[in-house]
Write a protein that holds these residues in place. Sequence first.
Motif, PDB file in Angstrom:
ATOM      1  N   VAL A   1      -7.926   5.588   1.333  1.00 43.09           N
ATOM      2  CA  VAL A   1      -8.922   6.576   1.180  1.00 43.09           C
ATOM      3  C   VAL A   1      -8.233   7.694   0.960  1.00 43.09           C
ATOM      4  CG1 VAL A   1     -10.966   7.589   1.991  1.00 43.09           C
ATOM      5  CG2 VAL A   1     -10.743   5.365   2.070  1.00 43.09           C
ATOM      6  N   ALA A   2      -7.477   8.399   1.919  1.00 48.18           N
ATOM      7  CA  ALA A   2      -6.692   9.640   1.901  1.00 48.18           C
ATOM      8  C   ALA A   2      -5.432   9.451   1.236  1.00 48.18           C
ATOM      9  CB  ALA A   2      -6.494  10.023   3.315  1.00 48.18           C
ATOM     10  N   HIS A   3      -5.496   9.075   0.075  1.00 46.82           N
ATOM     11  CA  HIS A   3      -4.047   8.753  -0.747  1.00 46.82           C
ATOM     12  C   HIS A   3      -3.115   9.992  -0.554  1.00 46.82           C
ATOM     13  CE1 HIS A   3      -1.641   9.126  -4.479  1.00 46.82           C
ATOM     14  NE2 HIS A   3      -1.550   8.129  -4.178  1.00 46.82           N
ATOM     15  N   ARG A   4      -1.852   9.964  -0.293  1.00 42.86           N
ATOM     16  CA  ARG A   4      -0.968  10.994  -0.142  1.00 42.86           C
ATOM     17  C   ARG A   4       0.362  10.755  -0.539  1.00 42.86           C
ATOM     18  NH1 ARG A   4       0.991  10.913   5.526  1.00 42.86           N
ATOM     19  NH2 ARG A   4       0.631   8.801   6.404  1.00 42.86           N
ATOM     20  N   TYR A   5       1.144  11.687  -0.575  1.00 43.24           N
ATOM     21  CA  TYR A   5       2.681  11.514  -0.752  1.00 43.24           C
ATOM     22  C   TYR A   5       3.240  12.008   0.582  1.00 43.24           C
ATOM     23  CZ  TYR A   5       2.093  10.937  -5.748  1.00 43.24           C
ATOM     24  OH  TYR A   5       1.627  10.569  -7.081  1.00 43.24           O
TER      25      TYR A   5
ATOM     26  N   THR B  46       0.718  -1.121  -0.003  1.00 43.83           N
ATOM     27  CA  THR B  46      -0.017   0.057  -0.052  1.00 43.83           C
ATOM     28  C   THR B  46       0.987   1.406   0.003  1.00 43.83           C
ATOM     29  OG1 THR B  46      -0.200   0.000   2.401  1.00 43.83           O
ATOM     30  CG2 THR B  46      -1.932  -0.928   1.303  1.00 43.83           C
ATOM     31  N   MET B  47       2.210   1.143  -0.050  1.00 39.60           N
ATOM     32  CA  MET B  47       3.372   1.992  -0.372  1.00 39.60           C
ATOM     33  C   MET B  47       4.088   1.985  -1.300  1.00 39.60           C
ATOM     34  SD  MET B  47       5.667   3.555   2.789  1.00 39.60           S
ATOM     35  CE  MET B  47       4.311   4.424   3.799  1.00 39.60           C
ATOM     36  N   ARG B  48       4.467   3.157  -1.847  1.00 41.65           N
ATOM     37  CA  ARG B  48       5.259   2.918  -3.213  1.00 41.65           C
ATOM     38  C   ARG B  48       6.458   3.831  -3.058  1.00 41.65           C
ATOM     39  NH1 ARG B  48       2.865   2.933  -9.134  1.00 41.65           N
ATOM     40  NH2 ARG B  48       1.890   4.966  -8.333  1.00 41.65           N
ATOM     41  N   PHE B  49       7.631   3.387  -3.195  1.00 38.90           N
ATOM     42  CA  PHE B  49       8.968   4.320  -3.260  1.00 38.90           C
ATOM     43  C   PHE B  49       8.880   5.382  -4.616  1.00 38.90           C
ATOM     44  CE2 PHE B  49      13.249   5.253  -4.265  1.00 38.90           C
ATOM     45  CZ  PHE B  49      13.567   5.717  -3.067  1.00 38.90           C
ATOM     46  N   VAL B  50       9.116   6.576  -4.078  1.00 36.03           N
ATOM     47  CA  VAL B  50       9.272   7.599  -5.436  1.00 36.03           C
ATOM     48  C   VAL B  50      10.772   7.858  -5.661  1.00 36.03           C
ATOM     49  CG1 VAL B  50       8.394   9.725  -6.099  1.00 36.03           C
ATOM     50  CG2 VAL B  50       6.987   8.443  -4.690  1.00 36.03           C
ATOM     51  N   GLN B  51      11.281   8.288  -4.594  1.00 33.67           N
ATOM     52  CA  GLN B  51      12.869   8.631  -4.638  1.00 33.67           C
ATOM     53  C   GLN B  51      13.018   8.722  -3.257  1.00 33.67           C
ATOM     54  OE1 GLN B  51      13.508  11.666  -7.170  1.00 33.67           O
ATOM     55  NE2 GLN B  51      13.124  13.422  -5.567  1.00 33.67           N
ATOM     56  N   GLY B  52      14.611   8.808  -3.114  1.00 36.73           N
ATOM     57  CA  GLY B  52      15.185   8.828  -1.618  1.00 36.73           C
ATOM     58  C   GLY B  52      16.409   9.836  -1.541  1.00 36.73           C
TER      59      GLY B  52
ATOM     60  N   VAL C 153      21.559  12.009   3.485  1.00 36.77           N
ATOM     61  CA  VAL C 153      22.088  13.548   4.152  1.00 36.77           C
ATOM     62  C   VAL C 153      22.574  13.072   5.505  1.00 36.77           C
ATOM     63  CG1 VAL C 153      22.014  15.770   4.425  1.00 36.77           C
ATOM     64  CG2 VAL C 153      20.458  14.852   2.780  1.00 36.77           C
ATOM     65  N   GLY C 154      24.189  13.053   5.509  1.00 34.87           N
ATOM     66  CA  GLY C 154      24.823  12.735   6.694  1.00 34.87           C
ATOM     67  C   GLY C 154      24.332  11.193   6.923  1.00 34.87           C
ATOM     68  N   THR C 155      23.567  10.939   8.203  1.00 31.94           N
ATOM     69  CA  THR C 155      23.280   9.777   8.824  1.00 31.94           C
ATOM     70  C   THR C 155      21.663   9.720   8.652  1.00 31.94           C
ATOM     71  OG1 THR C 155      22.933  10.619  11.112  1.00 31.94           O
ATOM     72  CG2 THR C 155      25.051   9.464  10.457  1.00 31.94           C
ATOM     73  N   LEU C 156      21.146  10.729   7.795  1.00 30.68           N
ATOM     74  CA  LEU C 156      19.658  10.637   7.656  1.00 30.68           C
ATOM     75  C   LEU C 156      19.208  10.177   6.427  1.00 30.68           C
ATOM     76  CD1 LEU C 156      16.670  11.580   8.739  1.00 30.68           C
ATOM     77  CD2 LEU C 156      17.158  13.545   7.746  1.00 30.68           C
ATOM     78  N   TRP C 157      18.376   9.211   6.245  1.00 30.97           N
ATOM     79  CA  TRP C 157      17.752   8.618   5.223  1.00 30.97           C
ATOM     80  C   TRP C 157      16.351   9.056   4.703  1.00 30.97           C
ATOM     81  CZ3 TRP C 157      20.630   5.637   1.640  1.00 30.97           C
ATOM     82  CH2 TRP C 157      21.608   5.032   2.194  1.00 30.97           C
ATOM     83  N   LEU C 158      16.087   9.701   3.679  1.00 31.95           N
ATOM     84  CA  LEU C 158      14.613  10.225   3.410  1.00 31.95           C
ATOM     85  C   LEU C 158      14.389   9.577   2.486  1.00 31.95           C
ATOM     86  CD1 LEU C 158      15.668  14.120   3.708  1.00 31.95           C
ATOM     87  CD2 LEU C 158      14.561  12.728   5.464  1.00 31.95           C
ATOM     88  N   ALA C 159      13.122   8.907   2.377  1.00 30.84           N
ATOM     89  CA  ALA C 159      12.426   8.239   1.486  1.00 30.84           C
ATOM     90  C   ALA C 159      11.131   8.970   1.101  1.00 30.84           C
ATOM     91  CB  ALA C 159      12.048   6.680   1.957  1.00 30.84           C
ATOM     92  N   TRP C 160      11.040   9.382   0.077  1.00 32.32           N
ATOM     93  CA  TRP C 160       9.760   9.731  -0.695  1.00 32.32           C
ATOM     94  C   TRP C 160       8.940   8.756  -1.054  1.00 32.32           C
ATOM     95  CZ3 TRP C 160      11.018  14.829  -3.995  1.00 32.32           C
ATOM     96  CH2 TRP C 160      11.750  15.668  -3.147  1.00 32.32           C
ATOM     97  N   VAL C 161       7.695   8.774  -0.565  1.00 33.33           N
ATOM     98  CA  VAL C 161       6.861   7.445  -0.763  1.00 33.33           C
ATOM     99  C   VAL C 161       5.404   7.931  -1.134  1.00 33.33           C
ATOM    100  CG1 VAL C 161       8.019   5.910   0.682  1.00 33.33           C
ATOM    101  CG2 VAL C 161       6.216   7.143   1.567  1.00 33.33           C
ATOM    102  N   GLU C 162       4.536   7.255  -1.926  1.00 36.84           N
ATOM    103  CA  GLU C 162       3.331   7.418  -2.391  1.00 36.84           C
ATOM    104  C   GLU C 162       2.564   6.523  -1.389  1.00 36.84           C
ATOM    105  OE1 GLU C 162       0.441   7.502  -6.123  1.00 36.84           O
ATOM    106  OE2 GLU C 162       2.401   6.492  -6.279  1.00 36.84           O
ATOM    107  N   GLN C 163       1.623   7.144  -0.477  1.00 29.69           N
ATOM    108  CA  GLN C 163       0.707   6.142   0.387  1.00 29.69           C
ATOM    109  C   GLN C 163      -0.431   5.773  -0.107  1.00 29.69           C
ATOM    110  OE1 GLN C 163       1.722   4.644   3.629  1.00 29.69           O
ATOM    111  NE2 GLN C 163      -0.233   3.449   2.966  1.00 29.69           N
ATOM    112  N   GLY C 164      -0.949   4.497  -0.409  1.00 26.57           N
ATOM    113  CA  GLY C 164      -2.562   4.401  -0.785  1.00 26.57           C
ATOM    114  C   GLY C 164      -3.281   4.536   0.383  1.00 26.57           C
TER     115      GLY C 164
END
Length: 130
Positions: free
Chosen positions: A88-92, A66-72, A75-86
């Motif tokens: 009723v309230a579909h969101r990024y 129910t979640m799809r990776f967009v890009q990531g 930065v330092g020790t921080l990983w940021l994953a941009w995801v699409e969340q399926g």
Amino acid sequence: MMIAIDATPPPVSVCRLGPDQRAIRRLSDLPPTVRAALATAAGGRVAELGDAFNATDVGGSTKGATMRFVQGFKVGTLWLAWVEQGGVAHRYCVVGLRETGGGVMPVASVDGQRSLCAASKKMVAATPAV
């Protein structure tokens, strides 16, 4: 019952987060520990960019990610994953994961409906340098 499976790739954009950032274009390019922490934060499976996923919450997680990776980004020790969340309230959203001595742990999940880049910049600014 019909399950909505969407294979349309979500939008990918450029975001400048810092001089030491590294862009991640595919889920499979994340280290296994980061992928596992992202799946845990997602409550199950995460689909690869462009792959079909359950864009609604009809049928539950047993019917696919129910979640799809967009890009990531790293930065330092921080990983940021941009995801699409399926659902009723579909969101990024942006899921932040921090490398620690004991592995990788989720630190935040921020709704990025207005701007994934702006949400990422706030997350980077709020994360202390190690």
